[in-house]
Design an enzyme around this catalytic site. Structure first.
Site, PDB file in Angstrom:
ATOM      1  N   ASP A  63     109.170  91.062 -30.749  1.00 40.43           N
ATOM      2  CA  ASP A  63     108.979  89.911 -31.621  1.00 40.43           C
ATOM      3  C   ASP A  63     110.347  88.946 -31.817  1.00 40.43           C
ATOM      4  O   ASP A  63     111.459  89.634 -31.698  1.00 40.43           O
ATOM      5  CB  ASP A  63     108.614  90.387 -33.274  1.00 40.43           C
ATOM      6  CG  ASP A  63     107.420  90.815 -33.490  1.00 40.43           C
ATOM      7  OD1 ASP A  63     106.687  90.829 -32.255  1.00 40.43           O
ATOM      8  OD2 ASP A  63     107.047  91.097 -34.560  1.00 40.43           O
ATOM      9  N   HIS A 209     112.133  94.456 -31.564  1.00 42.27           N
ATOM     10  CA  HIS A 209     112.439  92.821 -31.787  1.00 42.27           C
ATOM     11  C   HIS A 209     113.641  92.289 -30.852  1.00 42.27           C
ATOM     12  O   HIS A 209     114.315  93.451 -30.235  1.00 42.27           O
ATOM     13  CB  HIS A 209     112.952  92.940 -33.396  1.00 42.27           C
ATOM     14  CG  HIS A 209     112.186  93.206 -34.406  1.00 42.27           C
ATOM     15  ND1 HIS A 209     111.979  94.446 -34.481  1.00 42.27           N
ATOM     16  CD2 HIS A 209     111.291  92.321 -35.337  1.00 42.27           C
ATOM     17  CE1 HIS A 209     110.639  94.554 -35.581  1.00 42.27           C
ATOM     18  NE2 HIS A 209     110.677  92.967 -35.969  1.00 42.27           N
TER      19      HIS A 209
END
Length: 253
Positions: A63, A209
């Site tokens: 992400d 992430h």
């Protein structure tokens, strides 16, 4: 996710059962590991966190919602290990500011999914606001990649029946995860590795992430990748993982 309880006393146990039942009937419903859908409406849209499979394949997902320091090093690392089938979920506002990184992600062969536009919790928004946010990001990502994304990861992974319904309206599949690296907490490289390698099995979707807040992901990835390669795992995109998979879901009302 599995919970084990041991209680004594009929009355206390009775109230605990009622409380747990109420809780699980009103929030996101987790199902047993290796089932495709984790959340669905009656005969309607669904969210996916893993796939039931006997194959050793796993989907790494990243992400990105802000910053430019972490993405390129992670992309370079993936390229070094000849891995070009992961899925990056990008927020539209971030993609607008960093079109060159979006281009690099696509050029390297990775799949790109929608992470919303402003990275706001969808469960805190009105339905029309959710629709607008998804559409804004959809337009940006399509313009930058010449391809309409088909996967949606709601910001922070928070969603409800409204989010699933809106996502289906725009032809999106909502993607959660079954293994959380918790790299955003920066708990140390060893802990990130442990969070992933000790919990991941074939068919899992792993959350990482590549925003600037995740400072240790790049350092943890080599150990994680080498572990999976040694164990004979194959890295695939989320779309490949879920293709032709049987669905087993539970209804949320």
């Amino acid at each position: 996710m599995k919970f084990f309880y041991s209680f004594k006393g009929y009355r206390f146990k009775h109230y605990v059962i009622i409380l747990v039942a109420a809780l699980f009937s009103s929030i996101l419903l987790y199902v047993e590991k290796d089932q495709l859908a984790v959340f669905s409406t009656d005969q309607g849209p669904r969210a996916i966190d893993s796939v039931e499979t006997k194959e050793k394949k796993v989907a790494l997902t990243f992400d990105i919602s802000w910053g430019e320091k972490r993405a390129i090093p992670i992309l370079n690392l993936l390229k070094k290990y000849k891995i070009n089938e992961t899925t990056f979920f990008l927020s539209g506002s971030w993609a607008e500011r960093h079109p060159e990184i979006v281009e690099r992600i696509a050029k390297d062969g990775h799949e790109i999914g929608n992470l919303g536009f402003q990275y706001e919790h969808y469960t805190n928004l009105e339905t029309d606001q959710i629709s607008k946010d998804i559409q804004l990001s959809d337009v940006v990502l399509k313009e930058l990649t010449n391809k309409k994304p088909t996967l949606l990861r709601p910001p922070n992974g928070s969603f409800d029946e409204r989010v699933l319904t809106v996502a289906e309206k725009f032809n999106y599949t909502v993607v959660h995860w079954s293994v959380n690296s918790e790299d955003w907490k920066n708990p140390g490289t060893d802990q990130i590795v442990k969070n992933v390698v000790k919990k991941t099995e074939g068919g899992d979707i792993v959350l990482f992430h590549a925003s600037d807040s995740a400072k240790q992901t790049e350092k943890a990835l080599p150990q994680i990748i080498e572990h999976f390669q040694k164990e004979g795992f194959r890295f695939v995109t989320v779309s490949e993982l879920i293709a032709n998979s049987e669905t087993k879901s539970e209804e949320i009302k």
